[in-house]
Design a protein around this motif. Structure first.
Motif, PDB file in Angstrom:
ATOM      1  N   ILE A  59       1.824 -17.890 -54.603  1.00 49.84           N
ATOM      2  CA  ILE A  59       0.522 -17.817 -55.449  1.00 49.84           C
ATOM      3  C   ILE A  59       0.366 -16.800 -56.326  1.00 49.84           C
ATOM      4  O   ILE A  59       0.590 -15.599 -55.855  1.00 49.84           O
ATOM      5  CB  ILE A  59      -0.938 -17.937 -54.236  1.00 49.84           C
ATOM      6  CG1 ILE A  59      -0.839 -18.750 -53.340  1.00 49.84           C
ATOM      7  CG2 ILE A  59      -2.034 -17.583 -55.179  1.00 49.84           C
ATOM      8  CD1 ILE A  59      -1.569 -18.850 -52.430  1.00 49.84           C
ATOM      9  N   CYS A  88       0.978 -21.853 -65.129  1.00 49.69           N
ATOM     10  CA  CYS A  88       1.017 -23.231 -64.379  1.00 49.69           C
ATOM     11  C   CYS A  88       2.158 -24.067 -64.558  1.00 49.69           C
ATOM     12  O   CYS A  88       2.612 -24.729 -63.673  1.00 49.69           O
ATOM     13  CB  CYS A  88      -0.221 -24.062 -64.779  1.00 49.69           C
ATOM     14  SG  CYS A  88      -2.027 -23.436 -63.993  1.00 49.69           S
ATOM     15  N   PRO A 139      -0.340 -25.546 -55.838  1.00 47.95           N
ATOM     16  CA  PRO A 139      -1.735 -25.645 -56.292  1.00 47.95           C
ATOM     17  C   PRO A 139      -2.742 -24.555 -55.992  1.00 47.95           C
ATOM     18  O   PRO A 139      -3.780 -25.116 -55.637  1.00 47.95           O
ATOM     19  CB  PRO A 139      -2.154 -27.118 -55.655  1.00 47.95           C
ATOM     20  CG  PRO A 139      -1.432 -27.237 -54.478  1.00 47.95           C
ATOM     21  CD  PRO A 139       0.112 -26.415 -54.549  1.00 47.95           C
ATOM     22  N   TYR A 140      -2.485 -23.284 -55.996  1.00 48.23           N
ATOM     23  CA  TYR A 140      -3.364 -22.148 -55.883  1.00 48.23           C
ATOM     24  C   TYR A 140      -2.980 -21.264 -56.657  1.00 48.23           C
ATOM     25  O   TYR A 140      -1.997 -21.014 -57.113  1.00 48.23           O
ATOM     26  CB  TYR A 140      -3.155 -21.694 -54.522  1.00 48.23           C
ATOM     27  CG  TYR A 140      -3.595 -22.685 -53.138  1.00 48.23           C
ATOM     28  CD1 TYR A 140      -4.892 -22.397 -52.738  1.00 48.23           C
ATOM     29  CD2 TYR A 140      -2.809 -23.696 -52.803  1.00 48.23           C
ATOM     30  CE1 TYR A 140      -5.383 -23.542 -51.595  1.00 48.23           C
ATOM     31  CE2 TYR A 140      -3.317 -24.691 -51.877  1.00 48.23           C
ATOM     32  CZ  TYR A 140      -4.523 -24.400 -51.228  1.00 48.23           C
ATOM     33  OH  TYR A 140      -5.021 -25.353 -50.234  1.00 48.23           O
ATOM     34  N   PHE A 141      -4.218 -20.879 -57.233  1.00 50.94           N
ATOM     35  CA  PHE A 141      -4.049 -19.539 -58.095  1.00 50.94           C
ATOM     36  C   PHE A 141      -5.175 -18.521 -58.095  1.00 50.94           C
ATOM     37  O   PHE A 141      -6.465 -18.799 -58.072  1.00 50.94           O
ATOM     38  CB  PHE A 141      -4.354 -20.294 -59.696  1.00 50.94           C
ATOM     39  CG  PHE A 141      -3.878 -19.480 -60.942  1.00 50.94           C
ATOM     40  CD1 PHE A 141      -2.879 -19.722 -61.459  1.00 50.94           C
ATOM     41  CD2 PHE A 141      -4.659 -18.328 -61.125  1.00 50.94           C
ATOM     42  CE1 PHE A 141      -2.467 -18.771 -62.639  1.00 50.94           C
ATOM     43  CE2 PHE A 141      -4.390 -17.345 -62.265  1.00 50.94           C
ATOM     44  CZ  PHE A 141      -3.226 -17.702 -62.963  1.00 50.94           C
ATOM     45  N   LEU A 145      -8.623 -24.428 -64.025  1.00 51.76           N
ATOM     46  CA  LEU A 145      -7.670 -24.440 -62.894  1.00 51.76           C
ATOM     47  C   LEU A 145      -7.584 -25.809 -62.379  1.00 51.76           C
ATOM     48  O   LEU A 145      -6.593 -26.571 -62.030  1.00 51.76           O
ATOM     49  CB  LEU A 145      -7.654 -23.327 -62.165  1.00 51.76           C
ATOM     50  CG  LEU A 145      -7.250 -22.016 -62.534  1.00 51.76           C
ATOM     51  CD1 LEU A 145      -7.834 -21.001 -61.534  1.00 51.76           C
ATOM     52  CD2 LEU A 145      -5.744 -21.820 -62.779  1.00 51.76           C
ATOM     53  N   LYS A 157      -4.982 -27.036 -59.784  1.00 50.44           N
ATOM     54  CA  LYS A 157      -5.214 -25.910 -58.953  1.00 50.44           C
ATOM     55  C   LYS A 157      -6.436 -25.470 -58.337  1.00 50.44           C
ATOM     56  O   LYS A 157      -7.557 -25.803 -58.780  1.00 50.44           O
ATOM     57  CB  LYS A 157      -4.734 -24.589 -59.831  1.00 50.44           C
ATOM     58  CG  LYS A 157      -3.473 -24.849 -60.632  1.00 50.44           C
ATOM     59  CD  LYS A 157      -2.038 -24.864 -59.765  1.00 50.44           C
ATOM     60  CE  LYS A 157      -0.926 -24.762 -60.966  1.00 50.44           C
ATOM     61  NZ  LYS A 157       0.387 -24.720 -59.975  1.00 50.44           N
ATOM     62  N   THR A 197      -8.847 -22.549 -56.927  1.00 48.34           N
ATOM     63  CA  THR A 197      -8.931 -21.106 -57.068  1.00 48.34           C
ATOM     64  C   THR A 197      -8.920 -20.128 -55.755  1.00 48.34           C
ATOM     65  O   THR A 197      -9.882 -20.683 -55.329  1.00 48.34           O
ATOM     66  CB  THR A 197     -10.106 -20.806 -58.317  1.00 48.34           C
ATOM     67  OG1 THR A 197     -10.069 -21.720 -59.330  1.00 48.34           O
ATOM     68  CG2 THR A 197     -10.157 -19.643 -58.635  1.00 48.34           C
TER      69      THR A 197
END
Length: 525
Positions: free
Chosen positions: A222, A280, A286-288, A333, A338, A340
């Protein structure tokens, strides 16, 4: 007793030994793992040939595994997915401890939490790709599956953004580095006046390399770009991103700084989206993480652009403006597929998108917002500073306290909305790999059990016994465990916890390396 960390759900010793070495043939399902697993297996003389058979069992939960040492000297591993198969072999590696055999066992195991994370601050001090890979190797061995990569700060921008080359050409460099908190309030703390950070950043190609390396070890990454606070390195490159547009240097002051991004102007939204576009492409998980912590809003209160934005949107106050910013970025996102994540101060505003995942590091206002967030069915990550932060002295935060961490310390009984746990390693006062290792690895091993092992199976005295028995194993994988007198916090000559912590803070603020120096002195004797 088996020496395994994290402790499994159920383990039975059957008596005798079973071969496990590079003469053990890997067969069956999940064969895409074999090229990664085989080099990890013991390469010993006089090893005996046998088979390790992988079998898919779709009835098992994700990441769970079942090991049986069979009567014909072979090993059978059942799991529903490749993650479980991988973790089963990590268990075998600990049991072997470099030898060509393991005790014959039957083990059933599954994790407590889905997110079992470690965060490394690579912005205050930069850590090489090789060092990060070595940490990932250790994380894999102890079944940790999330590497949270803290890449930007007031004091340095550490990832290449091709559209904004100044971020690494200029934003990576600061003029000096503070060495302790002595004299901090008077701006008189001791300093190293050597320029720091020139060329110290990760190219996009290096990021791809690390992400691929982690993926082979069942670890997802991440990235964190801290915003709108902790943004001075970016503002130093592009002053128009701030409220005042004043030209400033990359900060060489630790702590909370009030020069933050201006969320009243549209350019910050475009800037952040441009960065997200590039990152990305590099980070598939799929996490930011958008940070969101420690955002003093004094500038916003007098900024014409921020006040105009608040009026136009009908917002309550400056905290609501940050929530608006968070929601805009979260929506973007989502378009990228993604989720958040942000530090739990993001809950201070109103109408926050409930798909955002707070990382609960600090207790604010009796934690009413955080507990309601969970009760309303939203997810959260647990990282309470007083238990799991790794940068402070063990006298302040001994290993036993870190080990005791879990939802129960927050008074949270229902774990269903706890995504998991994570331990951050901040590096303001960690300047070299030896100090990083001393502060990190014992706690990382403890956190592996916090994240994996069922609460009813945890016992600190038993954990410490296993840790000491595995000291040689961890040393062999380049994860040196701090001496027992260090990780127990027995370094300040105080027996009561209250006095130990008070003295620990006093000594750490004066010299963050004091326990490291004690360790080196002990090694010389």
């Amino acid at each position: 007793m088996l020496n395994l960390i994290p402790k499994p759900l159920h383990a039975i010793e059957k008596g005798g030994n079973t071969p496990f070495s590079r003469k053990t043939a890997l067969t069956g399902d999940f064969n895409h793992l074999f090229d990664t697993l085989f080099p990890m297996m013991p390469n010993t003389d006089n090893a005996v040939e046998n088979k390790l058979v992988f079998k898919t069992d779709s009835s098992m939960p994700s990441e769970a595994y079942h090991i049986i040492c069979t009567d014909d000297n072979n090993i059978l591993i059942s799991s529903s997915d490749a993650s479980g198969a991988f973790y089963a072999v990590m268990t075998l590696l600990q049991l072997a401890d470099g030898n060509g055999v393991i005790p014959s066992v039957e083990i059933e195991d599954a994790p407590r939490f889905r997110h079992r994370g470690f965060m490394l601050d690579c912005a205050r001090h930069f850590w090489s790709v090789d060092k990060i890979k070595q940490i990932l190797d250790v994380m894999a061995r102890i079944k940790m599956n999330i590497f949270h990569w803290h890449l930007t700060e007031d004091q340095g921008w550490r990832i290449e953004i091709k559209k904004y080359p100044l971020l690494t050409e200029k934003g990576a460099i600061r003029k000096s580095t503070a060495l302790s908190l002595t004299g901090y309030e008077e701006h008189k703390e001791p300093r190293d006046y050597t320029e720091y950070g020139r060329g110290l950043y990760y190219t996009q190609e290096e990021v791809r390399e690390v992400v691929a390396y982690a993926a082979k070890r069942n670890i997802n990454i991440i990235p964190e770009i801290d915003m709108p606070g902790h943004f001075v390195a970016a503002i130093a490159c592009y002053p128009e991103l701030s409220c005042t547009e004043e030209k400033v240097d990359v900060s060489d002051r630790w702590g909370v700084l009030d020069n933050i991004a201006c969320c009243g102007k549209e350019n910050i939204y475009r800037f952040v989206k441009d960065i997200i576009d590039e990152l990305c492409e590099l980070f598939p998980y799929p996490y930011f993480h958008i940070g969101g912590d420690e955002v003093p809003k004094d500038h916003w209160k007098v900024c014409p652009n921020c006040q105009k934005k608040i009026r136009e949107l009908g917002l309550k106050d400056e905290n609501a403006l940050q929530s608006y910013f968070n929601n805009v970025i979260s929506a973007y996102l989502k378009e990228k597929g993604k989720h958040t994540v942000g530090w739990n101060e993001i809950l201070e505003g109103e109408n926050l998108d409930n798909s955002i995942i707070p990382q609960w590091w600090i207790l604010l206002d009796d934690s009413i917002r955080e507990k309601k967030w969970i009760e309303d069915g939203n997810q959260i990550i647990l990282s309470l500073v007083d238990y799991v932060y790794m940068d402070h002295a063990f006298a302040i935060r001994p290993l036993k306290k870190t080990y005791s961490f879990g939802p129960e310390v927050f008074g949270v009984e229902d774990e269903s909305n706890i995504l998991g746990v994570e331990a951050p390693q901040w590096t303001e006062y960690i300047r070299d790999t030896q100090k990083l290792d001393m502060n990190t690895f014992a706690r990382l091993v403890a956190m592996s059990e916090v994240g994996w092992t069922a609460a009813e199976n945890k016992n600190y005295d038993d954990f410490e016994r296993r840790l000491e028995n595995l000291r040689g194993y961890f040393s062999s994988i380049h994860a040196p465990i701090a001496p027992q007198f260090i990780y127990r916090g027995d370094t300040v000559g105080e027996k009561s916890e209250e006095k130990r912590v008070e003295k620990g803070w006093e000594m750490w603020r004066a010299d963050p390396y004091f326990e490291f120096k004690l360790m080196k002195k002990e090694e010389e004797i």
